[in-house]
Design an enzyme around this catalytic site. Structure first.
Site, PDB file in Angstrom:
ATOM      1  N   LYS A  52      -1.753  -5.936  -4.525  1.00 45.66           N
ATOM      2  CA  LYS A  52      -0.450  -6.542  -4.218  1.00 45.66           C
ATOM      3  C   LYS A  52      -0.605  -7.642  -3.170  1.00 45.66           C
ATOM      4  CE  LYS A  52       1.966  -2.263  -5.437  1.00 45.66           C
ATOM      5  NZ  LYS A  52       2.605  -1.021  -4.976  1.00 45.66           N
ATOM      6  N   GLN A  96       3.807   2.477   0.333  1.00 44.04           N
ATOM      7  CA  GLN A  96       3.060   2.968  -0.830  1.00 44.04           C
ATOM      8  C   GLN A  96       3.124   4.489  -0.884  1.00 44.04           C
ATOM      9  OE1 GLN A  96       1.865   0.896  -3.131  1.00 44.04           O
ATOM     10  NE2 GLN A  96       1.001   2.497  -4.414  1.00 44.04           N
ATOM     11  N   ASP A 119      10.863  -2.221  -4.120  1.00 49.18           N
ATOM     12  CA  ASP A 119      10.412  -1.192  -5.070  1.00 49.18           C
ATOM     13  C   ASP A 119      11.581  -0.674  -5.912  1.00 49.18           C
ATOM     14  OD1 ASP A 119       7.694  -0.625  -5.166  1.00 49.18           O
ATOM     15  OD2 ASP A 119       7.737   0.555  -3.317  1.00 49.18           O
TER      16      ASP A 119
HETATM   17  N1  GUN Z   1       2.966   4.646  -6.025  1.00 50.50           N
HETATM   18  C1  GUN Z   1       2.818   4.544  -7.358  1.00 50.50           C
HETATM   19  N2  GUN Z   1       3.571   3.533  -7.840  1.00 50.50           N
HETATM   20  C2  GUN Z   1       4.214   3.006  -6.769  1.00 50.50           C
HETATM   21  C3  GUN Z   1       5.125   1.927  -6.644  1.00 50.50           C
HETATM   22  O1  GUN Z   1       5.534   1.261  -7.599  1.00 50.50           O
HETATM   23  N3  GUN Z   1       5.550   1.672  -5.382  1.00 50.50           N
HETATM   24  C4  GUN Z   1       5.148   2.405  -4.305  1.00 50.50           C
HETATM   25  N4  GUN Z   1       5.644   2.095  -3.114  1.00 50.50           N
HETATM   26  N5  GUN Z   1       4.302   3.416  -4.401  1.00 50.50           N
HETATM   27  C5  GUN Z   1       3.834   3.705  -5.634  1.00 50.50           C
END
Ligand code: GUN
Length: 299
Positions: A52, A96, A119
């Site tokens: 990211k 995350q 998100d």
């Molecule tokens: N863990 C797995 N997928 C995601 C996501 O799309 N966002 C976040 N913050 N954590 C994750």
């Protein structure tokens, strides 16, 4: 049979976003700024967050990575979230997941200002999505919608079977496919680990979105001719063929199912690349204040 090329679509959207950033800069505005909080050293999370941050650099976003050890207290983490909520330079941020056991994911998600929740996990965004109101959509469902759109796949009146009921994919996907706007207008069935005779639903489906996280679950004899199959599975299995020592396995037995499909996404190279680019799209919208504006009061 058409193989949906998620890498190519994601590359195209990446160019579109980079263009928008250039335009923002030309207008004297700042570039969008994404912050990411990473707790601990989970291998998968490390990779996702690194990707990211890297992608932000490539499209001209500013990014900030904030790291904590596993033992960080819930209070300390919540304080950082409040700080990011109040920081006018940060347009959007993510924490995350998963988090260590002693930290409540729900508390963390609810502490994030929904206007910076790129998100799309905050209850305000989840609720607005269910009602069909403008909001940040969660990245994987948003990516799947984009693939359906860019391949002009017909959805109106179709039976869409969703395998899996997670808050991140299954549930939001069901709400979106149900909506009156394209891609939607489906009759939606959500199947999960307790569904009886799951194969009967699958055999009736015009569109299957497989998000169970069970490698090779959907087999050739479980689908009908002409079906559209979207494989969200990304289980890491050990492999001697790759440098990393693992490879990604989808929920679909591709070799068996693909010959019967009108469209199918491969793993890797299908939904995966769309997920990260959808987060970038949300960050762009956050930077442009395109969804919630500059208002400070709650809606
Ligand atoms: N863990 C797995 N997928 C995601 C996501 O799309 N966002 C976040 N913050 N954590 C994750």
């Amino acid at each position: 049979m058409n193989i949906i090329d998620g890498r190519a679509v994601a590359a195209q959207i990446k160019l579109e976003i980079a263009d928008e950033v250039e335009q923002m800069l030309a207008e004297g505005r700042k570039s969008p700024h994404l912050a990411a909080i990473l707790v601990g050293h989970n291998g998968g999370s490390e990779t996702y967050v690194a990707n990211k941050v890297k992608m932000c650099g490539e499209i001209g976003f500013k990014s900030t990575l904030i790291r904590y050890e596993d033992r960080v207290s819930e209070t300390e983490l919540l304080h950082k979230i409040v700080e990011l909520n109040l920081d006018p330079d940060v347009d959007g941020f993510i924490v995350q997941l998963p988090l260590p056991q002693h930290i409540s994911e729900q508390k963390v998600i609810e502490t994030i200002d929904y206007r910076k929740d790129v998100d799309g996990f905050h209850p305000v965004n989840v609720g607005r999505m269910s009602m069909g109101l403008p909001c940040f959509l969660p990245a994987t469902p948003a990516g799947i919608r984009e693939l359906l759109k860019r391949y002009a796949i017909q959805t109106e009146g179709k039976h869409c079977v969703i395998l899996g009921r997670s808050s991140i994919v299954g549930k939001p996907m069901a709400a979106l496919m149900l909506q009156k706007t394209y891609p939607g207008d489906c009759t939606v069935t959500v199947c999960h680990s307790r569904t009886k005779d799951i194969q009967n639903y699958c055999r009736d489906a015009d569109i299957i979105i497989a998000a169970l996280g069970v490698p090779c679950f959907l087999k050739g004899d479980m689908v009908k001719e002409g079906v559209v199959v979207i494989d969200v599975g990304t289980t890491r299995v050990p492999s001697k063929e790759t440098k990393s020592g693992f490879k990604l396995k989808g929920d679909v037995v591709f070799e068996e199912v693909a010959p019967k499909c009108s469209f199918i996404t491969p793993v890797p190279g299908g939904v995966g690349p769309m997920t990260i680019i959808s987060l970038m799209k949300n960050t762009l919208l956050a930077g442009q204040k395109a969804i919630y504006g500059y208002e400070t009061e709650t809606i």
